[in-house]
Design an enzyme around this catalytic site. Structure first.
Site, PDB file in Angstrom:
ATOM      1  N   ASP A 513       0.733  -1.237   0.150  1.00 14.66           N
ATOM      2  CA  ASP A 513      -0.025  -0.249  -0.115  1.00 14.66           C
ATOM      3  C   ASP A 513       0.774   1.406  -0.084  1.00 14.66           C
ATOM      4  O   ASP A 513       1.124   1.793  -0.794  1.00 14.66           O
ATOM      5  CB  ASP A 513      -1.080   0.023   1.195  1.00 14.66           C
ATOM      6  CG  ASP A 513      -1.927  -0.970   1.098  1.00 14.66           C
ATOM      7  OD1 ASP A 513      -1.829  -2.075   0.316  1.00 14.66           O
ATOM      8  OD2 ASP A 513      -3.013  -1.087   1.632  1.00 14.66           O
ATOM      9  N   GLU A 745      -3.287  -7.616  13.189  1.00 17.30           N
ATOM     10  CA  GLU A 745      -2.723  -7.649  11.617  1.00 17.30           C
ATOM     11  C   GLU A 745      -1.435  -6.977  11.668  1.00 17.30           C
ATOM     12  O   GLU A 745      -0.630  -7.528  10.863  1.00 17.30           O
ATOM     13  CB  GLU A 745      -3.797  -6.360  11.027  1.00 17.30           C
ATOM     14  CG  GLU A 745      -3.439  -6.250   9.733  1.00 17.30           C
ATOM     15  CD  GLU A 745      -4.262  -4.773   9.087  1.00 17.30           C
ATOM     16  OE1 GLU A 745      -4.909  -3.977   9.824  1.00 17.30           O
ATOM     17  OE2 GLU A 745      -4.515  -4.821   7.912  1.00 17.30           O
TER      18      GLU A 745
HETATM   19  C1  6A9 Z   1     -10.787  -1.943   2.989  1.00 14.68           C
HETATM   20  C2  6A9 Z   1     -12.498  -1.799   4.959  1.00 14.68           C
HETATM   21  C3  6A9 Z   1     -14.225  -2.898   7.809  1.00 14.68           C
HETATM   22  C4  6A9 Z   1      -4.175  -4.286   3.458  1.00 14.68           C
HETATM   23  O1  6A9 Z   1      -5.331  -8.454   4.269  1.00 14.68           O
HETATM   24  C5  6A9 Z   1      -5.811  -7.789   3.186  1.00 14.68           C
HETATM   25  C6  6A9 Z   1      -5.115  -6.699   2.576  1.00 14.68           C
HETATM   26  C7  6A9 Z   1      -3.585  -6.922   2.150  1.00 14.68           C
HETATM   27  O2  6A9 Z   1      -3.603  -7.625   1.043  1.00 14.68           O
HETATM   28  C8  6A9 Z   1      -2.766  -5.778   1.937  1.00 14.68           C
HETATM   29  O3  6A9 Z   1      -1.503  -6.179   1.811  1.00 14.68           O
HETATM   30  N1  6A9 Z   1      -5.186  -5.518   3.743  1.00 14.68           N
HETATM   31  C9  6A9 Z   1      -2.925  -4.799   3.241  1.00 14.68           C
HETATM   32  O4  6A9 Z   1      -1.981  -3.495   2.933  1.00 14.68           O
HETATM   33  C10 6A9 Z   1      -6.400  -5.173   4.205  1.00 14.68           C
HETATM   34  C11 6A9 Z   1      -7.087  -4.329   3.175  1.00 14.68           C
HETATM   35  C12 6A9 Z   1      -8.664  -3.944   3.345  1.00 14.68           C
HETATM   36  C13 6A9 Z   1      -8.904  -3.276   1.920  1.00 14.68           C
HETATM   37  C14 6A9 Z   1     -10.336  -2.929   1.854  1.00 14.68           C
HETATM   38  C15 6A9 Z   1     -12.275  -2.004   3.419  1.00 14.68           C
HETATM   39  C16 6A9 Z   1     -13.430  -2.376   5.479  1.00 14.68           C
HETATM   40  O5  6A9 Z   1     -13.448  -1.981   6.910  1.00 14.68           O
END
Ligand code: 6A9
Length: 778
Positions: A513, A745
Site C-alpha cells: 500500500d 494485523e
Molecule cells: C478496506 C474496509 C471494515 C491491507 O489483508 C488484506 C489486505 C492486504 O492484502 C494488504 O496487503 N489488507 C494490506 O495492505 C487489508 C485491506 C483492506 C482493504 C479494503 C475495506 C473495511 O473495513
C-alpha cells in the site's frame, strides 16, 4: 468449443474466463473429496455459521443477545464494535471438527462443530453443533443475566420452504424442530437436545436476502417487546418461510446440542442420538485428541516451546482453517474510460464464480485477497494438502482470458455488505503479488524429493499439469503489462501520478500500500519487489515444466528468465546503492516533499483548509533511498551469494536498532527513512511505514535460516540474528495473544502492541511456522 455464441462475442474481454479446462473440474476434486468438504463452517464473517459448498445453500447460524449497561445487543456478524474480549477457534481441522470460544462481557460461549457420515446419511453427511454458555460471575439473582437469549437459524438461500415440526415446540416430547427437502441432499431434519429444560420459541421469515437477518430478528423482538413486554419470538411461521429462527431460553449454564441429519430414510434416531448427549461428548473428545496429535505431528512443538506458545500455535492453525469460507457471486470490474462497452454504470460484472478460500480477518476482511492467500497456503499445505490444492484451484479458475486475477474477491451480498463503496471495484490494470507460487514451488520440490505419499504426489502432479497453462498466462500478464522500459525491469502499474494530496502516491497493487516508492510515478520506474516476484514466478515455472518435460523450449525459457532475474551483477547494477549497502527501487524521485495546509475556496462558502503536497525540488531519475521491507527482497529470494560482503551489509541493516531491528520483529520501514511513520494524507495514517508485519518477517526469517545453514563467512552471524529475530517475533505475538485474546494485523514497532484489525488470523498465523521452524526447502 470452437463456436462462440453471439452472447460470448459481446462479452467484454476483461470478463471473459481463461479458455482452458478448469482446475476444479479435475477428477481429484470430484467424488469423495467434494462430498467430504460439502458442509463446513464456511461463513467466517459470522460468529458461528454453517453452509455447504454450493452457490445457494441451506445455511445455519447463531445469534445471541449480549448485555451491556442494562441494554441488549444482537450478536451475529463478527463486529469489532461488539467488543468481545476474545473469540476464535482454539482448534479446527478444516474438515469435520472445530472448537471455538467466545467471551462476551461475563458470558463465555463455546461452539463445537462436528460432522459425520454414517450409514443412511444423505449427500455430505450429518453434522452437529454443541452450544455452551457459562456465566463468569455469579449474578444468579439477576434474572436478566441468568437466562440465555440464544437464537439458532436455518435459512434456505434457494428459497425452499422450511417446515416446522409442529406449532407448539416442546423438546421434552420430541427433539425434532424442523424439516425440509433440497435437491442436493434430499430430505433433512433439524433436532435439538439438552439435559436441562429448555424453552423454544420461533419465527419464520421469507426473504431471498439473508445478509440482513439480524435486523429482521431484532425488529421482530422489538415488536414483541412493545406489544407483550417480552423478548420472545412470536411463534409464527407460514408454509412459505425459507428462514426459521429458533429462540432457545434456559438458565445459564446452558448446554444445547443441535443435530442436522439428511437422508431421513433410515437410522434417523440413531444418527441423532450419536450426534447429541453423551455420544457427542465422546465424539468431541475424540476429535480434540485427534487434532492435538495431528498438530504435534505436523509442527513438532512439544519439546521446542512452552505451553503458552503452543496454545497460540493451535489458535493460529485453528483460526486459519476455521476461517476458511465459501463464497459465490460476481466481482465488479471497473471499466477504463476508453472502454467501448456500453454500460450505464462504471463497472462490468465478472462471471458468477465460486471461491473457497481462507480469509485475512473474520471481522474486518472476511473475503479472499489474492496475495494474502499465498501466505495462508504456506501454513495450510502442511496441514492438509488437498484443502490447499482445492483453494489454489478455485483462485486459478478466477483468471480471465488476459491472465489477470482480481485482487480482492467481494462475492455475494453478504460479502458486499462489509465493503465501503470506494473499495468495491477491481481494476484490470492492477496486479497483486503472485504469492501462490511460493507454495507451488514448495509442492514441486516436495514431489521431486518424494516428501509426499504416492497418492498426494500424483494429485499434485496432475494439478500442476492442468494449472500450468494458467500459471504461464499469469506470468505473461505480469511480464507484459507490468514491464518497465528496460528489459528485465518491472513496475507496479496503477499508481496515481496526478495526485496533489498524497505525500507519496500509493501502490495498492504491490500489497504494500503506502510503502514509499519514487515520489513521482513514471514509466521509468523499476520496482525491486516486483522484480523478485517475477523471479519467483519464473523459477517456479521452470521447476514445474521440469516435472513434465525434461528438455523443452519453454523449460529453457523460464530457466533463462530466472537466471537473468537472479543475476547478481545485473541486480546490483540496477538496484544496489553501495553508499547505503542497500537495494532500492529506481524512479523519478525527490526526498523533498511534504504535506502543507492550504486554504481552499469552495464557491461562496467559507474557506476551508486542505492538506496539499508540496514538492520543493525537481525530481530526478535515481535510486529511491528508503530502507525497509522492499530493500530486503533480494535477500528474501536468496539471490545474494553467501560469500558476498553485501550479505554482511544486509545483516547490518536487519540487526541495527536505528534502522530495522526492534525487540518485537523487523520494522516495515527504517527509522532513518524520511517517510518513517508519516501520514500519506489527512485521512491516511502510516500503515507499511513502520509497523511490524508477519508475512515479511516470515520471509526474512526464512532467508536468515537459509544463510545460517549454507557455508560462508557470515553463517554464524546469520544464525545469531536468526534466533534472536525468531524469539522476538514469537515472544511478542504470544504475549499479545494472552494479554488481548487476539492475533493482530500488525504490531507496533515501539512497544510491540497489536494494531490494526484484531482477530487477524491470516498471515499473522505464520507465527506457527516460525515456532515450528518450517521454511521452504530447496
Ligand atoms: C478496506 C474496509 C471494515 C491491507 O489483508 C488484506 C489486505 C492486504 O492484502 C494488504 O496487503 N489488507 C494490506 O495492505 C487489508 C485491506 C483492506 C482493504 C479494503 C475495506 C473495511 O473495513
Amino acid at each position: 468449443r470452437l463456436v462462440n455464441t453471439v452472447e460470448e462475442n459481446q462479452r467484454p474481454r476483461v470478463v471473459t474466463p481463461f479458455p482452458a479446462p478448469k482446475l476444479m473440474d479435475l477428477p481429484m476434486f470430484q467424488g469423495d473429496h467434494k462430498e467430504s468438504l460439502y458442509w463446513g463452517t464456511y461463513r467466517p464473517h459470522v460468529y458461528f455459521g454453517v453452509r455447504a459448498r454450493t452457490p445457494r445453500s441451506l445455511v445455519a447460524g447463531l445469534m445471541w443477545l449480549g448485555v451491556k449497561d442494562g441494554r441488549y445487543y444482537m450478536r451475529h456478524v463478527c463486529q469489532d464494535s461488539d467488543e468481545l474480549s476474545k473469540y476464535g477457534w482454539t482448534q479446527h481441522n478444516g474438515r469435520d471438527f472445530g472448537h471455538q470460544v467466545l467471551v462476551d462481557q461475563d458470558m463465555t460461549w463455546a461452539t463445537s462443530f462436528v460432522k459425520t457420515k454414517g450409514e443412511g446419511s444423505g449427500y455430505g453427511g450429518d453434522w452437529a453443533v454443541r452450544l455452551g454458555v457459562q456465566n463468569e460471575e455469579s449474578q444468579w439473582n439477576n434474572q436478566m443475566q441468568s437466562s440465555g437469549y440464544l437464537f439458532f437459524y436455518l435459512a434456505d438461500e434457494d428459497g425452499n420452504a422450511l417446515s416446522l415440526s409442529k406449532d407448539k415446540l416442546d423438546i421434552s416430547e420430541s427433539s425434532l424442530l424442523a424439516l425440509g427437502s433440497r435437491l442436493d441432499i434430499g430430505d433433512w431434519q433439524l433436532h435439538l437436545k439438552a439435559k436441562d429444560d429448555l424453552e423454544v420459541h420461533y419465527s419464520g421469515f421469507r426473504t431471498p436476502h439473508i445478509h440482513n437477518l439480524s435486523d429482521l430478528v431484532q425488529e421482530e423482538l422489538a415488536v414483541q417487546a412493545r406489544m407483550f413486554n417480552r423478548l420472545q419470538l412470536s411463534d409464527t411461521s407460514d408454509d412459505s418461510s425459507n428462514i426459521l429462527v429458533f429462540q432457545i431460553s434456559a438458565t445459564i449454564p446452558l448446554e444445547a446440542d443441535i443435530a442436522f441429519v439428511s437422508g431421513t430414510g433410515s437410522r434417523v434416531e440413531e444418527r441423532v442420538s450419536s450426534l447429541t448427549g453423551t455420544s457427542l461428548t465422546n465424539l468431541l473428545k475424540e476429535k480434540r485428541g485427534e487434532f492435538d496429535s495431528k498438530f504435534e505431528k505436523c509442527f513438532n512443538l512439544a519439546d521446542k516451546l512452552d505451553s503458552e506458545s503452543v496454545i497460540v500455535g493451535k489458535a493460529a492453525i485453528g483460526n486459519m482453517l476455521g476461517g476458511i469460507g465459501y463464497f459465490y457471486g460476481q466481482s465488479k470490474i471497473s471499466l477504463p474510460k476508453s472502454s467501448k462497452v456500453k454500460s450505464h454504470e462504471n463497472f462490468v460484472s465478472y462471471w458468477p464464480a465460486e471461491l473457497y478460500t481462507a480469509v485475512p480477518s473474520r471481522p474486518f476482511f472476511p473475503r479472499g485477497f489474492l496475495w494474502d492467500e499465498g501466505f495462508h497456503q504456506l501454513l495450510i499445505r502442511r496441514w492438509d494438502v488437498r484443502i490447499c490444492l482445492d483453494i489454489i484451484g478455485h483462485w486459478l479458475d478466477l483468471m480471465n482470458v488476459d491472465g489477470w486475477i482480481p485482487r480482492e474477491q467481494i462475492l455475494g451480498a453478504e460479502a458486499l455488505s462489509k465493503v465501503p463503496e470506494e473499495f468495491v471495484l477491481q481494476h484490470p490494470t492492477n496486479g497483486n503479488p503472485p504469492t501462490l507460487f511460493l507454495v507451488l514451488r514448495e509442492l514441486v520440490y516436495g514431489v521431486k524429493k518424494n516428501k509426499f505419499t504416492a497418492t498426494e504426489s500424483n494429485e499434485i502432479s496432475s494439478f500442476l499439469e492442468r494449472a500450468l497453462v494458467r500459471l504461464e498466462a499469469w506470468f505473461q500478464w505480469f511480464n507484459t503489462t507490468q514491464s518497465g522500459k528496460e528489459m528485465g525491469t518491472y513496475y507496479w502499474h496503477g499508481r496515481d501520478n496526478s495526485t496533489t494530496r498524497e505525500l507519496n502516491p500509493k501502490s495498492l497493487s504491490s500489497g504494500l500500500d503506502d510503502y514509499p516508492r519514487a515520489s513521482h510515478p513514471s514509466e521509468e520506474e523499476r520496482h525491486l519487489d516486483l522484480r523478485c516476484w517475477m523471479l519467483l514466478a519464473a523459477d517456479s515455472l521452470h521447476s514445474i515444466t521440469e516435472l513434465f518435460e525434461s528438455r523443452s523450449e519453454r523449460k529453457k525459457r523460464y530457466g533463462s528468465t530466472a537466471k537473468l532475474l537472479s543475476d547478481f551483477e545485473i541486480l546490483n547494477q540496477v538496484h544496489f546503492d553501495p553508499a547505503y549497502g542497500a537495494y532500492f527501487d529506481f524512479g523519478n524521485h525527490t526526498e523533498k516533499v511534504r504535506l502543507r495546509w492550504k486554504e481552499k475556496k469552495v464557491g461562496n462558502n467559507y474557506p476551508t483548509r486542505e492538506l496539499i503536497r508540496e514538492v520543493l525540488e525537481r525530481p530526478e531519475l535515481r535510486l529511491v533511498p528508503h530502507i525497509g521491507y522492499v530493500s530486503l527482497f533480494p535477500f528474501m529470494e536468496k539471490i545474494i551469494p553467501p560469500e558476498s560482503w553485501i550479505l554482511d551489509k544486509q545483516l547490518d541493516l536487519i540487526s541495527n536498532r536505528s534502522i530495522l531491528w526492534t525487540d518485537y520483529g523487523l520494522r516495515s520501514l527504517a527509522k532513518t527513512s524520511t517517510l518513517y511513520m508519516k501520514r500519506n494524507t489527512e485521512h491516511d495514517p502510516p500503515y507499511w511505514r513502520g509497523p511490524i508485519w508477519m508475512n515479511m518477517n516470515y520471509r526474512i526469517l526464512s532467508a536468515l535460516h537459509h544463510y545460517s545453514q549454507v557455508n560462508g563467512p557470515y553463517k554464524d552471524r546469520a544464525k545469531v540474528v536468526y534466533s534472536e529475530l525468531r524469539s522476538n517475533l514469537i515472544g511478542n505475538v504470544v504475549h499479545n495473544y494472552h494479554q488481548t485474546g487476539f492475533l493482530w494485523e500488525q504490531y507496533d514497532q515501539t512497544k510491540g502492541k497489536g494494531k490494526g484489525a484484531r482477530l487477524f488470523t491470516g498471515w499473522t498465523s505464520l507465527v506457527l511456522l516460525i515456532m515450528a521452524e518450517a521454511y521452504a526447502e530447496g
